[in-house]
Design an enzyme around this catalytic site. Structure first.
Site, PDB file in Angstrom:
ATOM      1  N   ARG A 262      -4.377  34.184  28.871  1.00 20.74           N
ATOM      2  CA  ARG A 262      -3.477  34.644  27.816  1.00 20.74           C
ATOM      3  C   ARG A 262      -3.052  33.442  26.986  1.00 20.74           C
ATOM      4  NH1 ARG A 262      -5.300  38.679  28.382  1.00 20.74           N
ATOM      5  NH2 ARG A 262      -4.428  40.734  28.785  1.00 20.74           N
TER       6      ARG A 262
ATOM      7  N   GLU B 257      -2.029  37.515  18.344  1.00 21.75           N
ATOM      8  CA  GLU B 257      -3.403  37.959  18.094  1.00 21.75           C
ATOM      9  C   GLU B 257      -3.411  39.035  17.023  1.00 21.75           C
ATOM     10  OE1 GLU B 257      -5.307  38.942  21.820  1.00 21.75           O
ATOM     11  OE2 GLU B 257      -5.165  36.887  22.517  1.00 21.75           O
TER      12      GLU B 257
ATOM     13  N   HIS C 206     -10.678  37.261  21.556  1.00 21.83           N
ATOM     14  CA  HIS C 206     -10.329  38.003  22.777  1.00 21.83           C
ATOM     15  C   HIS C 206     -11.499  38.905  23.214  1.00 21.83           C
ATOM     16  CE1 HIS C 206      -6.641  39.605  25.168  1.00 21.83           C
ATOM     17  NE2 HIS C 206      -7.761  39.725  25.875  1.00 21.83           N
TER      18      HIS C 206
END
Ligand SMILES: NC(=O)C1=CN([C@@H]2O[C@H](COP(=O)(O)OP(=O)(O)OC[C@H]3O[C@@H](n4cnc5c(N)ncnc54)[C@H](O)[C@@H]3O)[C@@H](O)[C@H]2O)C=CC1
Ligand SMILES: O=C(O)C(=O)COP(=O)(O)O
Length: 618
Positions: free
Chosen positions: A306, A335, A354
């Site tokens: 993360r 994000e 991601h």
């Protein structure tokens, strides 16, 4: 609800819905509000049903909430899918529910929609905040996280609202580990930069000389599912692997040939660091200026966990100063990161949007795993991947089923014996058992007793998710005691006693010598039985409704009361008399299928020998 009472008092019936009012006599661990339209599990064709054992244990139940959207009883539940989910998972969902795939919702759109949804399925891009649970107005029962990290879900709020959160913790492990290794190799060999350079028409062989991985030390930070798979693969590349994880067992590390070391040792000895811990308050920005001051100069960092575990400004500083030679990042604090992010734009950083879980295989696996968990939960089943409820193996649940039912009924019964019904502060539960402590998980039993106690006296619906929280919020302290007995450990619990102290009782005979209301129950032949009220032994199965009368033991009592009920067409299912001695005081417990009307109960109260009585809804 209890109606009673001592002979002289006025009789005022108060009836509230009972968990059994759905027609089922089974307990519902994950009971949800009334607006939940549920379909029997047998109508589902799930490809992998590990949940069948629970079917016997739960049933949807009914709450007293009146603020919920009315839904036709036979209509399907609605599941909102707010991010891309593989079709195989959607197929599972569609066979059970109306599925609304609305991607790219703004937080406002999500809040606007959510009160029409029974379940929400998200990935990492949807923030499920307290506002979402508030906006759901009690309808949202399950949040399914199609992946591992649940840092985008406000778990505390979910728990307070009795909303189950489930995730899909295993299906993307390999994908994430493979992406970690891909980033590690790509970073070491400048693959991304060299590719961009070639696409720009260049041929710069000297600029993109890399570093070797063989023989180098890799520190795996977070040695869970992904971390250990990364370690295994890195060993295959000839790396020396150490790991830091305060909770990982030594034998897991030994099995892969990895040394578990302290945080400082890991970061100070590594040539490469790969991050695999969850984002929690403890790990938030755990890689900061202080940490970078400890690393080997020129270390290379991979983050597939993360973004928030790294202080991104500190990382930019460390990259600028050369303390960190390179970083490969799949995840970011925000994000998508801002377009002008110094980190993403840094020449020594390679970045992916991601993608750790994004393989065809992982996405199919995750979609099936989450769809099954959500469907099961909407059916009132405890998902094996529940994040905010106890995870109890299916076989344990099956074994505890009748005891769970007993627990809830004892709670309901005990609270109805309290004068006024409320003001309860302290409840003690005593389990008599031949089992060792490790062999008896009482969390379910405690939750169901809590449910039984709270639901009749409040508008809160209680389930396994919010039982402890609700008890705490209401200032109700539930303590537990075990009494060991010789007996067969095959039977999990010999008896359960519920003690309520410091309250008055509307049925004085329920008070023990020390002034506590005590009810005791046992499971006999799979059926919950009431076996003791106050100091009186009785033996009645806990089904339907119950009338408890205290009288002076004498002939004809059963007949007198039976006749009154018979005249009013109230069916008696059982009767039991417990007495302290011949012709002394006795308690008569009468099970009735129907609820007698006010007049009938009045007539019972008027029977000469009856000193007090109480009517209890089970
Ligand atoms: N980039 C992506 O697409 C993906 C990212 N992930 C992320 O990877 C992380 C790990 O996933 P899993 O391995 O499946 O979870 P896991 O729960 O199996 O492993 C996490 C490990 O971190 C350890 N840990 C907790 N606090 C720690 C600390 N302070 N220091 C060191 N270790 C600590 C835990 O003990 C546990 O062993 C999660 O944050 C998850 O969200 C997972 C899958 C895909
Ligand atoms: O499973 C995880 O924790 C992930 O980070 C994967 O996220 P995603 O489902 O791809 O948005």
């Amino acid at each position: 609800m209890a109606t009673t009472s001592a002979k002289s008092s006025t009789f005022v019936p108060r009836v509230s819905p009972s968990p059994s009012s759905n027609g089922s006599n089974r307990p519902s661990l994950l009971s949800f509000p009334k607006s939940s339209p549920l379909i029997p599990l047998k109508h589902l064709s799930l490809s992998r049903s590990s949940l069948h054992a629970l079917k016997t244990l739960e049933s949807p139940s009914i709450s007293k909430s009146t603020t919920l959207e009315p839904t036709k009883p036979d209509s399907k539940p609605t599941i909102l899918v707010s991010e891309k989910l593989s079709e195989v998972g959607l197929d599972v969902l569609r066979s059970f529910a109306n599925v609304d795939c609305s991607y790219n919702l703004t937080p406002e759109d999500l809040c606007a929609k959510i009160s029409l949804c029974d379940a929400l399925i998200v990935r990492s891009g949807t923030k499920v905040t307290r506002e979402v649970f508030e906006a759901a107005k009690g309808r949202l029962k399950v949040v399914g996280r199609a992946g591992v990290g649940i840092d985008n879900v406000d778990l505390q709020a979910a728990t307070e609202f009795g909303c189950l959160v489930v995730n899909a913790p295993t299906a993307n492990t390999i994908a994430a580990a493979e992406h970690g290794i891909a980033l590690l190799s790509a970073m070491a060999r400048n693959v991304a930069q060299a590719d961009a350079s070639m696409k720009a028409g260049e041929w710069k062989r000297n600029k993109y000389v890399g570093v070797s991985m063989v023989g180098k030390t890799l520190a795996v930070m977070g040695f869970g599912k992904v971390g250990s798979e990364v370690a295994r693969r890195a060993k295959g590349l000839g790396m020396h692997v150490v790991a830091h994880d305060p909770y990982a067992p030594d034998d897991r590390a030994r099995a892969i040939g990895v040394d578990l070391v302290s945080f400082d040792k890991a970061v100070s000895t590594a040539d490469f660091i790969s991050l695999h811990m969850p984002l929690t308050p403890t790990t938030n920005k755990i890689f900061n200026d202080e940490t970078f001051a400890k690393v080997k100069k020129g270390v290379r960092i991979v983050n597939v966990a993360r973004g928030g575990v790294i202080d991104e400004d500190a990382l930019v500083r460390a990259l600028d100063s050369g303390v960190v030679a390179q970083a490969a990042l799949d995840v970011f604090t925000v994000e998508p990161p801002p377009k002008d992010s110094k980190l993403v734009q840094h020449e020594n950083v390679i970045a992916t949007p991601h993608l750790g879980a994004s393989t065809m295989e992982a996405q199919e696996g995750v979609a099936i795993e989450i769809a099954e968990a959500v469907v099961g939960a909407l059916n009132g089943e405890l998902a094996a991947t529940a994040v905010n409820a106890p995870m109890v193996p299916a076989e344990v649940l099956a074994e505890l089923a009748p005891y769970v039912m007993l627990a809830e009924k004892l709670g309901r019964l005990a609270v109805q014996l309290v004068a006024g019904g409320s003001g309860i502060k302290s409840v003690k539960v005593v389990y008599t058992t031949a089992r060792d402590t490790d062999d008896l998980d009482t969390r379910l039993l405690r939750a169901m007793i809590t449910k039984g106690i709270i639901e009749p006296i409040s508008t809160t619906f209680v389930n396994l998710v919010n039982a402890d929280f609700t008890a705490k919020q209401k200032g109700l302290r539930i303590s537990e005691e075990r009494v060991s007995v010789d007996g067969s450990p095959d039977c999990p619990v010999e008896s359960i006693q519920v003690h309520i102290s410091n309250v008055d009782s509307k049925f004085a005979s329920a008070l023990s010598d020390n002034g506590e209301i005590i009810v005791e129950g046992k499971v006999k032949g799979g059926i919950p039985h009431l076996t003791c009220v106050g100091s009186f032994s009785v033996d009645v199965s806990l089904e339907g409704n119950l009338i408890l009368c205290r009288q002076v033991d004498q002939p004809g009592m059963i007949g007198s009361v039976g006749n009154i009920l018979g005249e009013e067409n109230v069916n008696v299912s059982f009767m039991s008399v417990g007495r302290i001695g011949v012709r002394k005081q006795a308690i008569m417990a009468i099970g009735v299928d129907e609820e007698p009307n006010k007049e009938t109960l009045k007539k019972i109260g008027e029977v000469e020998a009856i000193e007090e009585f109480v009517f209890l809804n089970l």
